[in-house]
Design an enzyme around this catalytic site. Structure first.
Site, PDB file in Angstrom:
ATOM      1  CB  SER A 119      -4.675  -3.030   1.084  1.00  0.00           C
ATOM      2  OG  SER A 119      -3.692  -4.052   1.025  1.00  0.00           O
ATOM      3  CE  LYS A 157      -3.549  -0.317  -0.842  1.00  0.00           C
ATOM      4  NZ  LYS A 157      -3.098  -0.368  -2.145  1.00  0.00           N
ATOM      5  CG  HIS A 160      -0.831  -0.904   2.942  1.00  0.00           C
ATOM      6  ND1 HIS A 160      -0.649  -1.457   1.690  1.00  0.00           N
ATOM      7  CD2 HIS A 160      -1.234  -1.927   3.733  1.00  0.00           C
ATOM      8  CE1 HIS A 160      -0.944  -2.741   1.723  1.00  0.00           C
ATOM      9  NE2 HIS A 160      -1.302  -3.055   2.953  1.00  0.00           N
ATOM     10  CG  ASN A 161       0.504   0.056  -1.867  1.00  0.00           C
ATOM     11  OD1 ASN A 161      -0.286  -0.407  -1.049  1.00  0.00           O
ATOM     12  ND2 ASN A 161       0.249   0.070  -3.159  1.00  0.00           N
ATOM     13  CD  GLU A 218       2.174  -4.414  -1.235  1.00  0.00           C
ATOM     14  OE1 GLU A 218       1.070  -4.077  -0.764  1.00  0.00           O
ATOM     15  OE2 GLU A 218       2.354  -4.538  -2.459  1.00  0.00           O
TER      16      GLU A 218
HETATM   17  C1  6PG Z   1      -2.602  -4.024  -2.074  1.00  0.00           C
HETATM   18  C2  6PG Z   1      -1.401  -3.847  -2.965  1.00  0.00           C
HETATM   19  C3  6PG Z   1      -1.752  -3.362  -4.326  1.00  0.00           C
HETATM   20  C4  6PG Z   1      -0.530  -3.147  -5.224  1.00  0.00           C
HETATM   21  C5  6PG Z   1       0.203  -4.366  -5.589  1.00  0.00           C
HETATM   22  C6  6PG Z   1       1.308  -4.208  -6.615  1.00  0.00           C
HETATM   23  O1  6PG Z   1      -2.554  -3.410  -1.034  1.00  0.00           O
HETATM   24  O2  6PG Z   1      -3.533  -4.758  -2.416  1.00  0.00           O
HETATM   25  O3  6PG Z   1      -0.553  -2.907  -2.390  1.00  0.00           O
HETATM   26  O4  6PG Z   1      -2.425  -2.148  -4.162  1.00  0.00           O
HETATM   27  O5  6PG Z   1      -0.958  -2.566  -6.368  1.00  0.00           O
HETATM   28  O6  6PG Z   1       0.737  -4.967  -4.458  1.00  0.00           O
HETATM   29  O7  6PG Z   1       2.111  -3.102  -6.408  1.00  0.00           O
HETATM   30  P1  6PG Z   1       3.456  -2.940  -7.269  1.00  0.00           P
HETATM   31  O8  6PG Z   1       3.127  -3.369  -8.675  1.00  0.00           O
HETATM   32  O9  6PG Z   1       3.857  -1.521  -7.206  1.00  0.00           O
HETATM   33  O10 6PG Z   1       4.425  -3.878  -6.637  1.00  0.00           O
END
Ligand code: 6PG
Length: 478
Positions: free
Chosen positions: A130, A184, A187-188, A191
């Site tokens: 990430s 991960k 984590h997302n 996010e």
């Molecule tokens: C990271 C992010 C990355 C992710 C984007 C877009 O940890 O660097 O999580 O892996 O792909 O943030 O995700 P979405 O297109 O699903 O919003």
């Protein structure tokens, strides 16, 4: 070609290219490869002088450029391309060589691939990475999964390219097979929740408190100096301060309000449903993106569906401060839920995840990096088996302090007709979680009435059924 590279990267789109550069910037000889050789050539032209790179033009050449055991990181699009590249590479490798998948692969795919690759005598490290483009180049957070031998072969490279916080690299061996990609994924998901909560706070500040966009940028900048300090709050201030060159207004006002998604948030929610973990904040964030995508319908509904009568926008520091506290409390809930999900998956999959270590490696490099993660790490240091972060003194007290503000904000949003799905669902979770006795007894009784699904009693062991249609007697179910 002599085998002089210690590490290989295949897939030179922006993330792969930046990881390869990061490796080389640490003085580690790295061989690079891309299916389209023109991409490799362009990479070597642009970055070849930055460090010890070997540009290769075929899989044979790529593999021959690597020291044994070979360690190769795949940075290709998640899904079938990963299987295709793994299959091709595996045919050229020798026992003990290590393949890493650094994309956002689904953890079930990683489990399947681990088995397939390892049955060929190779090792597989499914790795969450990430940090976006900049993190990949300057130091991402790295979440490797797989067997310990495979990880042992790449540990030195991964820990040297990872971000560092207080001298600790943001990289740790997460656990077997799909554990790295699972973490991960969560984590997302977090996010998604974080981003949604920030978007709702922005909406409340604008529509509820009546602030102008540049003022909101300053509010976020101020928040970034306190408990909310995080990469996402920081970039929100940057985004909101940006003026559009064409219109002279805020850039955010000319960006289409349809959020896209690549799927990791949805996977997190799907898995929570499978596990039976109440992951409401992340799931609402996924649904909010789906609702935002229905733009044509929303445009129509905006003129057809009734909302509250326009009232006076309440401008004032008190509402702004309330929103700040509500955001913090909601964020605690989102993280508490995400960590509960990891705990549940760890149990089911037998991964033995160290949740404190997950908080530690998310403190730097990744998209959800935040001051807050230090508190989570401390909580797991104090009690690795804490059932819910809301029950940890620090978070319990923080939420108790914030709850009046949180309730006012949600009530205010409802009155004004401002959708705050993540704020409201986080509050509903909090209120549901702190109820000693809730209304699910009624659900059980209904299920028993229409389907003889049985229920348990608070005062006796056993499973019971009421003969609803007969004399109403209660019988013990076999
Ligand atoms: C990271 C992010 C990355 C992710 C984007 C877009 O940890 O660097 O999580 O892996 O792909 O943030 O995700 P979405 O297109 O699903 O919003």
């Amino acid at each position: 070609m002599s085998a002089e590279s210690r590490f290989g990267v295949t897939g030179l789109a922006v993330m792969g290219a930046n990881i390869a550069r990061n490796v080389a910037h640490h003085g580690i000889p790295v061989a690079v490869h891309n299916r389209t050789t023109a991409t490799t050539e362009r990479f070597m032209e642009e970055h070849g002088s930055e460090g010890p790179f070997t540009g290769t033009h075929s899989v044979d050449e790529f593999v021959a450029a690597l020291e044994r055991p070979r360690t190769i990181l795949l940075m290709v699009k998640a899904g079938p391309p990963v299987d295709a590249v793994l299959d091709e590479l595996a045919g050229h490798l020798d026992e003990g060589d290590v393949l890493l998948d650094g994309g956002n692969s689904h953890f079930r795919d990683t489990q399947r691939r681990s088995e397939q690759i390892e049955s060929r005598g190779l090792r597989f490290v499914g790795t969450g990475i990430s940090g976006g483009e900049e993190g990949a180049l300057k130091g991402p957070s790295i979440m490797p999964g797989g067997g310990t031998e495979g990880y042992g072969a790449v540990e030195e490279v991964l820990t040297s390219i990872a971000a560092e916080v207080d001298g600790t690299p943001c990289c740790v061996h997460v656990g077997p097979d799909g554990a790295g990609h699972y973490v991960k994924m969560v984590h997302n998901g977090i996010e998604y929740a974080d981003i949604q909560l920030i978007a709702e706070a922005y909406d409340l500040l604008r529509v509820g408190a009546g602030l102008e966009v540049p003022e909101i940028a300053s509010v976020f900048e101020g928040w970034n100096g306190g408990d909310l300090e995080s990469f996402l709050i920081e970039i929100t201030a940057t985004v909101l301060a940006r003026t559009d060159e064409r219109t002279g207004g805020p850039l955010v006002d000319v960006i289409l309000d349809q959020a896209e998604q690549k799927g990791t948030g949805r996977w997190t929610a799907q898995d929570a449903l499978e596990l039976g973990v109440p992951l409401t904040a992340i799931t609402e964030a996924v649904f909010a993106r789906s609702l935002s995508a229905l733009r044509d319908e929303r445009v129509r509904a905006s003129s057809e569906l009734a909302g509250p009568r326009p009232g006076e926008a309440r401008v004032g520091r008190d509402l702004v401060d309330d929103i700040q506290r509500a955001l913090y409390a909601s964020k605690v809930v989102a993280y508490a839920q995400g960590f509960q999900q990891m705990a549940a998956a760890s149990e089911v999959e037998g991964w033995n995840l160290d949740l404190g270590a997950m908080a530690t490696i998310w403190r730097g490099g990744c998209i959800i990096r935040a001051r807050f993660l230090d508190r989570i790490r401390e909580a797991y240091d104090a009690d690795p088996h804490t059932p819910n972060l809301l029950l940890v003194d620090y978070f319990r007290d923080a939420v108790a302090d914030a709850q009046d503000s949180w309730r006012r904000v949600v009530a205010h949003a409802v009155e004004l007709g401002i959708a705050v799905p993540a704020f409201a669902s986080a509050l509903a979770y909090y209120d549901g979680y702190r109820r000693e006795r809730g209304p699910a007894s009624l659900i059980q009784a209904q299920r028993d009435l229409f389907g003889a699904h049985t229920y348990r009693r608070v005062d006796r062991e056993g499973v019971f059924h009421t003969l609803w249609g007969e004399d109403g007697a209660e019988v013990e179910a076999p």
